[in-house]
Motif scaffolding. Sequence first.
Motif, PDB file in Angstrom:
ATOM      1  N   SER A  98       0.849  -1.190   0.000  1.00 13.34           N
ATOM      2  CA  SER A  98       0.000   0.000   0.000  1.00 13.34           C
ATOM      3  C   SER A  98       0.884   1.239   0.000  1.00 13.34           C
ATOM      4  CB  SER A  98      -0.910   0.019   1.231  1.00 13.34           C
ATOM      5  OG  SER A  98      -1.651   1.235   1.292  1.00 13.34           O
ATOM      6  N   ARG A 100      -3.985   6.675  -3.469  1.00 10.69           N
ATOM      7  CA  ARG A 100      -3.441   5.436  -2.923  1.00 10.69           C
ATOM      8  C   ARG A 100      -3.434   4.351  -3.990  1.00 10.69           C
ATOM      9  NH1 ARG A 100      -6.423   1.030   0.850  1.00 10.69           N
ATOM     10  NH2 ARG A 100      -4.614  -0.204   1.428  1.00 10.69           N
ATOM     11  N   ARG A 123      -3.020   0.125  -3.947  1.00  8.86           N
ATOM     12  CA  ARG A 123      -2.946  -1.061  -3.085  1.00  8.86           C
ATOM     13  C   ARG A 123      -2.945  -2.314  -3.943  1.00  8.86           C
ATOM     14  NH1 ARG A 123      -6.956  -5.082  -2.090  1.00  8.86           N
ATOM     15  NH2 ARG A 123      -8.475  -3.721  -1.115  1.00  8.86           N
ATOM     16  N   HIS A 132      -7.039   4.589  -5.584  1.00  5.67           N
ATOM     17  CA  HIS A 132      -7.936   5.469  -4.839  1.00  5.67           C
ATOM     18  C   HIS A 132      -7.630   6.933  -5.149  1.00  5.67           C
ATOM     19  CE1 HIS A 132      -7.670   1.747  -2.534  1.00  5.67           C
ATOM     20  NE2 HIS A 132      -8.745   2.073  -1.848  1.00  5.67           N
ATOM     21  N   ASP A 151     -15.806   5.215  -0.290  1.00  4.29           N
ATOM     22  CA  ASP A 151     -15.621   5.089   1.151  1.00  4.29           C
ATOM     23  C   ASP A 151     -15.676   6.480   1.781  1.00  4.29           C
ATOM     24  OD1 ASP A 151     -14.248   3.213   3.469  1.00  4.29           O
ATOM     25  OD2 ASP A 151     -13.519   5.269   3.554  1.00  4.29           O
ATOM     26  N   ASP A 175     -18.509   1.957   3.704  1.00  7.93           N
ATOM     27  CA  ASP A 175     -17.676   1.437   2.621  1.00  7.93           C
ATOM     28  C   ASP A 175     -18.552   0.590   1.697  1.00  7.93           C
ATOM     29  OD1 ASP A 175     -14.568   0.962   1.985  1.00  7.93           O
ATOM     30  OD2 ASP A 175     -15.645  -0.895   1.582  1.00  7.93           O
ATOM     31  N   GLN A 215     -12.239  -6.358   3.575  1.00  9.37           N
ATOM     32  CA  GLN A 215     -11.392  -5.164   3.580  1.00  9.37           C
ATOM     33  C   GLN A 215     -12.257  -3.910   3.507  1.00  9.37           C
ATOM     34  OE1 GLN A 215      -7.956  -5.573   3.748  1.00  9.37           O
ATOM     35  NE2 GLN A 215      -8.370  -7.767   3.833  1.00  9.37           N
ATOM     36  N   TYR A 216     -11.901  -2.901   4.294  1.00  7.14           N
ATOM     37  CA  TYR A 216     -12.508  -1.585   4.101  1.00  7.14           C
ATOM     38  C   TYR A 216     -11.423  -0.619   3.656  1.00  7.14           C
ATOM     39  CZ  TYR A 216     -10.992  -0.695   8.960  1.00  7.14           C
ATOM     40  OH  TYR A 216     -10.269  -0.567  10.119  1.00  7.14           O
ATOM     41  N   GLU A 217     -11.810   0.349   2.838  1.00 15.18           N
ATOM     42  CA  GLU A 217     -10.860   1.206   2.147  1.00 15.18           C
ATOM     43  C   GLU A 217     -10.731   2.553   2.852  1.00 15.18           C
ATOM     44  OE1 GLU A 217      -9.123  -0.327  -0.033  1.00 15.18           O
ATOM     45  OE2 GLU A 217     -10.410  -2.091   0.024  1.00 15.18           O
ATOM     46  N   GLY A 218     -10.385   3.580   2.104  1.00 13.67           N
ATOM     47  CA  GLY A 218     -10.226   4.906   2.680  1.00 13.67           C
ATOM     48  C   GLY A 218      -8.817   5.168   3.155  1.00 13.67           C
ATOM     49  N   TYR A 224      -7.495   2.702   6.032  1.00 12.84           N
ATOM     50  CA  TYR A 224      -7.924   1.389   5.576  1.00 12.84           C
ATOM     51  C   TYR A 224      -7.630   0.315   6.627  1.00 12.84           C
ATOM     52  CZ  TYR A 224      -2.920   0.951   4.650  1.00 12.84           C
ATOM     53  OH  TYR A 224      -1.555   0.922   4.776  1.00 12.84           O
ATOM     54  N   GLU A 235      -9.010  -4.037   8.013  1.00 19.86           N
ATOM     55  CA  GLU A 235      -9.714  -5.297   7.816  1.00 19.86           C
ATOM     56  C   GLU A 235     -10.731  -5.476   8.926  1.00 19.86           C
ATOM     57  OE1 GLU A 235      -8.803 -10.098   7.261  1.00 19.86           O
ATOM     58  OE2 GLU A 235      -7.172  -8.670   7.558  1.00 19.86           O
TER      59      GLU A 235
END
Length: 352
Positions: free
Chosen positions: A115, A131, A133, A163, A205, A227, A240-243, A246, A248
């Motif tokens: 990341s 971002r 990833r 992102h 997100d 998300d 997984q959640y982003e932003g 970020y 898990e």
Amino acid sequence: MQLTAIPLVTYGSDIGLQAGAASYLYQLDREGQRGDWGALGFAWSTHGPRGIETKGELLRLFDTSLRALFQAKVWFDPEAPYWGEGAGLGGLPVAPGAGNPPDPFRWRSSGPWLSLILRGDLLGPLGWWVRYRFTDISVADPGEALRAGAPPGRGGGPSSLVHLGLVYDRRDRPSSPRRGVLADASIFASPPLSPLAAQQLAGGDVGLRVYVPLWRDTVLAFRGLYDLKLGDVPFYERSQYEGLTYGEGLGGNGTVRGLARDRLSGEEKLLAGVELRAWLTETRWLGRRQQWGVSAGGDAGRARDRGHAPVVGAGAFGGVRALLDEAVVIRFEVGFAGQGATAYYLAFDEAF
């Protein structure tokens, strides 16, 4: 520059005993706040991830407002959780509990993770960020629930997301803030290149963190997250959640304390939390500053897959904590979320 080497002997009801070590190298400014920093560590857990990781942050790149945050790791997880399509346990009469997944819900996961985040200023506390990833999931020994559910991505493969977002940052400091707001919003999508993404997905997100000082050395912290992922979403992306912040989940020491790891997994996720943090005393051992305190609060989450009913969960927790050099947080917490057992966590860094 300050160098802190920490033996990582931690514990979580969801991953078991974790042993390893980490070295933190960081700068402190005239006010004692953390500047550029980097960390290198390895960890082995009895019921969870095992691997090596490096991460860090560079501030004011080339004497500008640009800052970069990086994280890279290689891991192996012999008991990664998959709770069935719609996180509905696949119709199996087995309770998830608060610890490591029962046998039907385990699968073996391994692969690299990368990341890279670049941030810059726009106007005052408002800024932009991008971002990239990348991960490449290897699925071995899929387990009973994963075989029966046959979800998208069940064979593993590469997954990438690019992102683009905005951030509003009025925190007084990045490590265990005492006051301020951190808000971010972003959109993301997979690059249309099969070596980088086996499935194509996109989404958005929104995240919010608020820190309110109540009285001296006592803070009330709030967190909210939404998300959403659309498209051909592989099952391992649902957890997984982003932003900008970020991670898990939802479930475990960083999200809903007391729930099993990734118990609330889905293409759409909501997370909320509130936490009271009080610093009670201070010491100066070996020429370093240490602060000691307590915390208590609650977390709640909701997740939904297309075509399935939402799954929800909530938990409460309390614990003790330490802050080393205004830079490294260590916390021990006890959580309960109605899963039939109390969960215990010994962890580094704030949950949010």
